[in-house]
Design a protein around this motif. Structure first.
Motif: not given
Length: 126
Positions: A2, A83-84, A86-91
């Motif tokens: 990415r 990044e994943a 923080g950006s993929g729903g509930r950590p």
């Protein structure tokens, strides 16, 4: 990876494979040209783009530039993981699903990293 285009990722892999050694466009081109039909100017412009984006630093060496990565492959991978997370729903759930899918060796490595972090934090505490 990415954050990179396809050719950028291939070039970054070649740069990272050189460890801490600086490299030139010619050296990367020579490696890539054994694997694919590619123009020298394509490699040059891609490495220049990676420099402009902050992924590579360079310094002049005669008529050419010598490049090196600004992050190690592992630092880049860690950044992607953060990044994943923080950006993929509930950590907490993302992390739980991640841990469910890693191997026993990876799990042992994660436990060792967490222990090392706890030791470093404890030694930094006033």
């Amino acid at each position: 990876m990415r954050g990179f285009g396809v050719l950028e990722a291939v070039i970054m892999d070649h740069v990272w494979d050189r460890d801490a050694e600086d490299t030139t466009v010619r050296e990367i081109f020579d490696e890539l040209s054994t694997q694919r039909d590619i123009a020298y100017t394509t490699v040059m412009s891609t490495m220049d783009n990676l420099h402009r984006k902050g992924w590579l630093v360079r310094h002049r060496a005669g008529k050419a530039y010598r490049y090196r990565p600004t992050l190690t492959r592992e630092e880049h991978s860690a950044r992607l993981m953060v990044e994943a997370l923080g950006s993929g729903g509930r950590p907490d759930l993302v992390l739980s699903h991640f841990v469910d899918r890693i191997s026993a060796d990876e799990s042992a490595g994660l436990r060792a990293a967490l222990r090392g972090l706890a030791v470093r934090k404890a030694s930094e505490a006033p």
